[in-house]
Design an enzyme around this catalytic site. Structure first.
Site, PDB file in Angstrom:
ATOM      1  N   HIS A 106       0.823  -1.217   0.000  1.00 17.81           N
ATOM      2  CA  HIS A 106       0.000   0.000   0.000  1.00 17.81           C
ATOM      3  C   HIS A 106       0.856   1.265   0.000  1.00 17.81           C
ATOM      4  O   HIS A 106       0.395   2.334  -0.422  1.00 17.81           O
ATOM      5  CB  HIS A 106      -0.948   0.015   1.211  1.00 17.81           C
ATOM      6  CG  HIS A 106      -0.269   0.307   2.514  1.00 17.81           C
ATOM      7  ND1 HIS A 106       0.098  -0.682   3.402  1.00 17.81           N
ATOM      8  CD2 HIS A 106       0.121   1.475   3.077  1.00 17.81           C
ATOM      9  CE1 HIS A 106       0.679  -0.114   4.459  1.00 17.81           C
ATOM     10  NE2 HIS A 106       0.699   1.182   4.283  1.00 17.81           N
ATOM     11  N   ASP A 162      -0.396  -7.576   1.118  1.00 18.61           N
ATOM     12  CA  ASP A 162       0.103  -6.210   1.274  1.00 18.61           C
ATOM     13  C   ASP A 162       1.629  -6.181   1.315  1.00 18.61           C
ATOM     14  O   ASP A 162       2.233  -5.477   2.128  1.00 18.61           O
ATOM     15  CB  ASP A 162      -0.479  -5.550   2.529  1.00 18.61           C
ATOM     16  CG  ASP A 162      -0.261  -4.029   2.546  1.00 18.61           C
ATOM     17  OD1 ASP A 162      -0.035  -3.462   1.464  1.00 18.61           O
ATOM     18  OD2 ASP A 162      -0.297  -3.433   3.646  1.00 18.61           O
ATOM     19  N   SER A 191       5.459   2.495   7.407  1.00 15.62           N
ATOM     20  CA  SER A 191       4.947   1.304   6.729  1.00 15.62           C
ATOM     21  C   SER A 191       6.069   0.643   5.943  1.00 15.62           C
ATOM     22  O   SER A 191       6.800   1.308   5.200  1.00 15.62           O
ATOM     23  CB  SER A 191       3.803   1.670   5.771  1.00 15.62           C
ATOM     24  OG  SER A 191       2.624   1.941   6.466  1.00 15.62           O
TER      25      SER A 191
END
Length: 238
Positions: free
Chosen positions: A45, A76, A167
């Protein structure tokens, strides 16, 4: 293991600023070295739209143009590739060995400040296991969308502070092994900021990463019954 954590920057396709050391990216993330020959694991993402973006990986203050070798939105996860060698891969641990209350450390690129090669560290405990990613309701129906496997309850929950840009970073045990890949978007806007999440490491994680390192699409099996001819009463199991 700090040398195995890198900064990632992205900008619009065709940008000439991406490799400029004075350029401050508005879109950024973290990555983890998984191959000595220039393979970097990150959260899918964090890449945004691959058709509209270019990517750079910053290692020890030097920018490298990066391309997407393979990606798996279901988990992901994505692997970027750069022209580099003699990198230090991150040692992998087992999320299944984690316990509630266990101390963990997160390394990442908050606010794009780790481009100099110095990943920022934060620490906390394992708050819970097998947690669901934050629900994302469909704009029209209001029904929860389950875009990844993590919406069914796979994530590690930690109270380690995960700022924007972390992330794709590493969640480590006290042995220095990566037991999870951090995600900074699991919490809903306005919710408790102390809740951070990570994709758990383990056998499935390793299998997916290995396929991505080879540039392959990850295959998934499905179980069920397929009524191939409901009128005639003939059915075929799949």
């Amino acid at each position: 293991c700090e040398e195995s954590v890198v900064a990632i920057a992205r900008d619009r396709r065709g940008s000439r600023q991406l490799l400029n050391p004075d350029f401050i990216p508005t879109e950024f993330a973290t990555g983890v070295v998984v191959g000595r020959e220039g393979l970097i694991l990150t959260a899918y993402h964090a890449l945004g739209d691959p058709e509209r973006n270019d990517y750079a990986v910053w290692i020890a203050g030097k920018a490298h143009r990066a391309t997407i070798k393979a990606a798996d939105p279901t988990h992901d996860l994505a692997v970027l590739e750069i022209k580099a060698d003699s990198l230090t891969p991150m040692p992998l641990g087992e999320a299944k060995d984690l316990k509630k209350g266990q101390i963990v450390i997160a390394l990442g690129n908050p606010l794009a400040i780790a481009r100099d090669g110095s990943a920022s560290a934060t620490w906390g405990i394992v708050s819970n296991l097998h947690r669901k990613a934050a629900p994302r309701p469909d704009a029209e129906s209001g029904i929860e969308q389950k875009d990844t496997l993590h919406h069914y309850g796979t994530l590690i929950q930690t109270d380690a502070r995960l700022e924007r840009g972390t992330s794709g970073g590493a969640l480590l045990n006290l042995k220095g092994e990566m037991v999870g890949l951090t995600s900074a978007v699991a919490a809903l806007p306005g919710s408790e900021k102390a809740a951070g999440f990570a994709i758990p490491g383990g056998d499935t994680f390793r299998d997916v990463v290995q396929e991505l390192k080879l540039g392959r699409k990850v295959a998934y099996g499905f179980h069920g019954v397929d009524p191939s001819d409901a009128v005639g009463g003939e059915r075929e199991g799949v």
